[in-house]
Each structure stands twice: as C-alpha cells, then as structure tokens.
Motif scaffolding. Structure first.
Motif, short mmCIF file in Angstrom:
data_model
loop_
_atom_site.label_atom_id
_atom_site.label_comp_id
_atom_site.label_asym_id
_atom_site.label_seq_id
_atom_site.Cartn_x
_atom_site.Cartn_y
_atom_site.Cartn_z
N ALA A 19 25.76 -37.11 2.36
CA ALA A 19 27.06 -36.59 3.55
C ALA A 19 28.32 -37.02 2.60
O ALA A 19 29.24 -36.07 3.19
N LYS A 20 28.10 -37.79 1.81
CA LYS A 20 29.44 -38.49 1.03
C LYS A 20 29.55 -36.91 -0.26
O LYS A 20 30.63 -36.80 0.17
N GLU A 21 28.85 -36.42 -0.48
CA GLU A 21 28.74 -35.37 -1.05
C GLU A 21 29.57 -33.86 -0.87
O GLU A 21 30.47 -33.21 -1.55
N VAL A 22 28.71 -33.74 0.02
CA VAL A 22 29.76 -32.31 0.95
C VAL A 22 30.95 -32.93 1.87
O VAL A 22 31.96 -31.81 2.33
N LEU A 23 30.86 -34.25 2.27
CA LEU A 23 32.57 -34.75 2.90
C LEU A 23 32.92 -34.30 1.36
O LEU A 23 34.47 -34.17 1.20
N GLU A 24 33.07 -34.42 0.49
CA GLU A 24 33.16 -34.30 -1.22
C GLU A 24 34.41 -32.73 -1.59
O GLU A 24 35.36 -32.80 -1.91
N TYR A 25 33.18 -32.54 -1.30
CA TYR A 25 33.67 -31.06 -1.71
C TYR A 25 34.46 -30.28 -0.20
O TYR A 25 34.94 -29.41 -0.91
N TYR A 26 34.46 -30.65 0.79
CA TYR A 26 34.96 -29.82 1.83
C TYR A 26 36.43 -30.82 1.38
O TYR A 26 37.60 -30.55 2.13
N THR A 27 36.47 -32.22 1.26
CA THR A 27 38.19 -32.34 0.96
C THR A 27 38.86 -32.00 -0.03
O THR A 27 39.59 -31.34 0.83
N ASN A 28 38.11 -31.05 -1.07
CA ASN A 28 39.15 -30.57 -1.87
C ASN A 28 38.40 -29.21 -1.26
O ASN A 28 39.46 -28.53 -2.17
#
Length: 222
Positions: free
Chosen positions: A198-207
């Motif tokens: 969840a953290k990795e995918v959140l970081e991807y779509y935040t950027n």
C-alpha cells in the motif's frame, strides 16, 4: 417480451461480442446510461435501434413504464457506459422489477472491469469480495474498519482524483505493508497495472497523478 442486460466494452471496442451486437440490432429499444456515450458505440457497429436514457438519477421514475412496455410485447436491452449493467451501474432496480412482474430477464456474458484486474493482480482469486466504490463520507471509516479484518481478496472501483486518498486510507486502516494492485485504463492504449505494498503504490501515484478508470485489488488479512 424480454429484458436483455448487455455488457459493452470497457475500452477496446473489439471486446464486444457478436451476440451483443446482434441483440442490440434486434431489440425494439435500448436503455442507455448516457445516450451520447452509447451513441458512439452504436454508430461504430451500425446499430440503428432507438435509445432512451436510463441512469441513476431517473431509474426510480422510469422502471414502471419500461416494465409495462415489455409486458405489452416489446423487447428491451439495457446497457451502461462500459461493462456489465448493474455492476456499480444502473440495472438492479429494473431487473428486480421485471422479475417481480414475471418478465423474462437474460444477461449476456461479457466485459467487466474487475475480473481482468483481479486475475492480473497476482493476488489470491479463489475467494474474493467485490466492494465497488467505498462510501465517500458517511460510513467510510466504519467500512474500512470492517474490511481490515476481511481475509478474502477485496476489489474496489475508484475515480482518479480520489485514488491517493483511498490508498492513504488503506495504509492507515489495513497497514502500509498490505499488498495491493491498481489497474488503470484496462483494455485501452495506456493500460497500466502497478503492484506492491500500500505504501509503495501510494508513493507511486502521489508522484504520478492517475487518469482514467481504476480498479484496486487488495490482499485479504493473512
């Protein structure tokens, strides 16, 4: 004297079935979620059947009249903008009303977004639960707390401008390490599936702010 529920492509027009095109040409009336969107599909396949608007804002008022038309001898097809009617789209109310009135209902097999997203996620798909859209405000926190204990794989639909918020909620309620998959623009030119915690995918779509239709597949609690 029948209601057909006809799936339409979720992106790639080639995904419509020969039978779907045949039915849409043969029926007396097509009920469409948005006649402008469906008009493009019908024009592409040279379907000249009359259309009528049938969406979440008017379906409560129109159901009775449609059932009466079918009972009087007409054959009607219901389509949504994309995918299978009644799956997070209008269709349930009319289907239920037809069944209650003894009107025959037939659903054709075809496109729906969550099946390819689930299979493509790499997460367990022997048991899963389809959640559709999470509540926007009221009941959202309660729902997330309940889902934190769900052991089956979970499937959600989400809009692009709410994806980061939903992924943030998943980190908060399900844990940053919970594995998930986000599929975007399925069957279209820019189709994309991002898998990870969840953290990795959140970081991807935040950027990288997303566009297009989105399906989120989340691992159940282990």
């Amino acid at each position: 004297m029948k209601l057909y529920l006809v799936p339409t492509p979720i992106g790639n027009l080639k995904d419509i079935t020969f039978r779907a095109v045949e039915i849409l040409k043969e029926v007396d009336l097509i009920l469409a979620e948005d006649t402008r969107t469906s008009g493009k599909l019908l024009k592409h396949f040279e379907i000249e059947t009359p259309m009528q608007s049938h969406h979440m804002h008017n379906e409560h008022k129109t159901v009775k009249g449609i059932v009466s038309r079918i009972q009087s001898g007409e054959t009607v097809a219901l389509i949504s903008d994309a995918g299978t009617p009644a799956i997070s789209d209008p269709g349930f109310l009319l289907t239920r009303a037809c069944i209650e009135e003894g009107v025959e209902v037939e659903c054709l097999p075809g496109a729906t977004a969550f099946v390819p997203a689930l299979v493509n996620s790499g997460l367990p798909n022997d048991k899963f639960v389809f959640e559709g859209f999470l509540p926007v405000k009221k009941g959202r926190q309660t729902r997330l707390k309940l889902l934190a204990e769900e052991t089956r794989t979970m499937i959600f639909y989400e809009s692009p401008h709410k994806l980061v918020k939903t992924l943030t909620n998943f980190c908060e309620y399900l844990g940053e390490d919970r594995m998930l998959s986000v599929s975007r623009e399925l069957t279209k030119l820019y189709e994309e599936t991002i898998r990870g915690s969840a953290k990795e995918v959140l970081e991807y779509y935040t950027n990288k702010p997303p566009k297009g239709e989105i399906v989120i597949v989340v691992a159940g609690k282990s």
